[in-house]
Design an enzyme around this catalytic site. Structure first.
Site, PDB file in Angstrom:
ATOM      1  N   TYR A  85     -54.850 -46.321  -5.290  1.00  0.00           N
ATOM      2  CA  TYR A  85     -54.844 -44.941  -5.774  1.00  0.00           C
ATOM      3  C   TYR A  85     -55.666 -43.970  -4.941  1.00  0.00           C
ATOM      4  CZ  TYR A  85     -55.974 -40.834  -8.567  1.00  0.00           C
ATOM      5  OH  TYR A  85     -56.163 -39.545  -8.976  1.00  0.00           O
TER       6      TYR A  85
ATOM      7  N   GLY B 128     -62.858 -35.757  -4.043  1.00  0.00           N
ATOM      8  CA  GLY B 128     -63.832 -35.082  -4.893  1.00  0.00           C
ATOM      9  C   GLY B 128     -63.589 -33.601  -4.958  1.00  0.00           C
TER      10      GLY B 128
ATOM     11  N   ASN C 244     -71.390 -41.936  -1.067  1.00  0.00           N
ATOM     12  CA  ASN C 244     -70.206 -42.301  -1.829  1.00  0.00           C
ATOM     13  C   ASN C 244     -70.452 -43.699  -2.382  1.00  0.00           C
ATOM     14  OD1 ASN C 244     -66.934 -43.532  -0.865  1.00  0.00           O
ATOM     15  ND2 ASN C 244     -67.599 -42.811  -2.856  1.00  0.00           N
ATOM     16  N   GLY C 245     -70.400 -43.842  -3.701  1.00  0.00           N
ATOM     17  CA  GLY C 245     -70.588 -45.167  -4.280  1.00  0.00           C
ATOM     18  C   GLY C 245     -71.591 -45.152  -5.413  1.00  0.00           C
TER      19      GLY C 245
END
Ligand code: 5GP
Ligand code: MG
Length: 492
Positions: A256, A39, A114-115
């Site tokens: 990734y 991020g 996160n999510g």
């Protein structure tokens, strides 16, 4: 189909939580720099100065742009959490910057997330009907408000957290502070990653294991699906949800998102990517003179491809590291110009050669189309493309920035049509089964939603992969609600 995430803040991010016998701010800051790839939009740190008060510094930009010696030294405390937020267009407002801090009857509460919570809109509407007012559009506010609300009636923080979590569905990894207590929480299917580790002077939870290693500590284990871990300076305590034996680890972390030097759910991301490259060479062989990875996302996959195929690798594309990420630019023209600014071919490597270009994934196809043309203009006689992720055909509802079907180049196109679209002589994606094998997991233990359009939780308008519905899951969790306190004391 309704697009659930288009008008919402995305939360594909990095999180960390630390409890130590030293000041934690500098460790948290270092962690955010280590997790910066997760991020780049904003960064924040919250620390508890005493049992009740939490102080936070947050801002837009990279961690080193937000923090300096002065504001870091204003953050004194032995427990804290941190967050780096992923950039997507349109939602880069300060209100969305984390960790969020609220006060409660038992002291301040801070949350880093996160999510994505799939049922957040429904929950939010319900709570608004009950008279709640929200100040932001984030899932994070929803969750922290629900936790704070539970803390009104319950003094046991773990019970309060469990009660709040029972109502949410989706993929999440949280770091949470209630007063000076630090918790790590992972969603019931382990969609988003979260690991537990030791660092000098204490314990930590983080999105990726590389944090512990780089801070001079070590990985202990993954936080288990559905587990709540409380950190102290001397040990950690695990409050496990009854295991349902179901998992759905996000495959895109391996492909990734995570750093190759991290270990997720027991597997080295580097090893997985090399194996993906090998598998790709087996499944989609091609006669060529040179393999050129797309820097940096295709590098590790290319190693495996070269090992398996025997084709030599070279550095045919140079990347300017100081150009912003093209993936998040708002319009197509800007993205195309961005790729040109970022990458430049090395003619002497490419001229007169049959080239294989390797990258991790194709989403819209912008990057690859530009690269193929660049490589051709640099004198390649043939340009073949091999991709380490199966065709992305469906949105991610759990926090990866792939939102609507019409943005994917693979939507409604055959592989041959996509090859034509990106102007390549040939194109080969790894197969879904090939990817699953390379990860070394079972098909049923991975979230493959973006490549299969089948999701591990209920998503309105989408097919659900498991027979069992999330409601029945929640019920069985409620039945076993008394948290099993598993003592995980370890020698320090
Ligand atoms: P495309 O140009 O096809 O839209 O995007 C594919 C490229 O973006 C690949 O080079 C891949 O490494 C990268 N990529 C894939 N997913 C993401 C993502 O969620 N965020 C960012 N920043 N890049 C991504
Ligand atoms: Mg890339």
């Amino acid at each position: 189909m309704r697009d659930l995430s288009a008008d919402r803040a995305e939360d594909k991010c990095g999180v960390v939580g630390i409890s130590s016998d030293e000041n934690v701010a500098s460790y948290l800051y270092a962690s955010l720099r280590i997790l910066q790839h997760r991020g780049q939009n904003s960064a924040g740190i919250a620390v508890s100065s005493d049992q009740e008060t939490i102080k936070a510094v947050r801002g837009m930009g990279l961690a080193h742009e937000v923090f300096n010696a002065e504001n870091l030294s204003s953050l004194t405390g032995r427990s804290g959490i941190g967050h780096v937020r992923y950039p997507t267009t349109g939602d880069d407002m300060l209100e969305n910057v984390q960790p969020l801090v609220l006060s409660s009857g038992v002291g301040d509460v801070a949350l880093a997330h996160n999510g994505d919570i799939v049922n957040s809109e429904r929950l939010r509407e319900k709570l608004e009907d009950e008279g709640w007012a929200f100040f932001s559009t984030t899932d994070t506010e929803l969750v922290i408000r629900m936790i704070v609300n539970e803390l009104k009636d319950l003094i046991d923080p773990v019970k309060a957290v469990r009660n709040a979590l029972k109502r949410i569905e989706g993929g999440y990894a949280f770091t949470l502070m209630i007063g000076s207590k630090v918790f790590g929480i992972r969603d019931p299917l382990g969609i988003r990653p979260l690991v537990l580790g030791r660092i000098p002077g204490g314990f930590a939870v983080a999105s990726e294991s590389v944090v512990f290693e780089m801070l001079g500590g070590s990985l202990i284990r993954d936080v288990q699906p559905g587990e709540i871990v409380e950190l102290t300076t001397e040990d950690y305590v695990s409050y496990s949800a009854p295991s349902l034996g179901e998992k759905a680890n996000c495959m895109f972390e391996y492909v990734y998102f995570a750093r190759p030097d991290s270990v997720i759910d027991g597997r080295s991301v580097f090893d997985v990517r090399v194996e993906v490259g090998r598998m790709l060479a087996k499944e989609r062989p091609v006669e060529a003179d040179v393999v050129i990875p797309v820097p940096d996302s295709g590098r590790t996959h290319a190693i495996g491809f070269c090992e398996e195929s025997g084709i030599p690798m070279s550095e045919g594309l140079m990347k300017n590291r100081f150009v912003e990420r093209t993936f998040i630019l708002p319009d197509q023209k800007a993205r195309e110009a961005g790729v040109r600014m970022k990458l430049n071919p090395i003619r002497s490597v490419i001229k007169g050669k049959r080239v294989v270009i390797i990258d991790d994934s194709i989403v819209r196809g912008t990057t690859m189309r530009q690269i193929v043309q660049m490589v051709r203009e640099a004198g390649a006689t043939e340009v073949h493309v091999r991709i380490g992720c199966p065709r992305i055909i469906a949105p991610c509802y759990y926090g990866i920035d792939m939102k609507t079907r019409n943005q994917f180049i693979a939507t409604g196109r055959t592989e041959a049509e996509i090859a034509k679209e990106i102007t390549a002589d040939s194109l080969g994606y790894i197969s879904i089964e090939g990817l699953v094998k390379a990860i070394g997991s079972k098909h049923a233990e991975l979230c493959l939603g973006c490549v299969t359009a089948e999701y591990p939780t209920r998503v309105p308008g989408e097919r659900m992969r498991f027979q069992r519905s999330i409601e029945s899951y929640s019920e069985s969790q409620i039945r076993h609600e008394v948290a099993t306190r598993v003592d995980a004391r370890i020698d320090s």
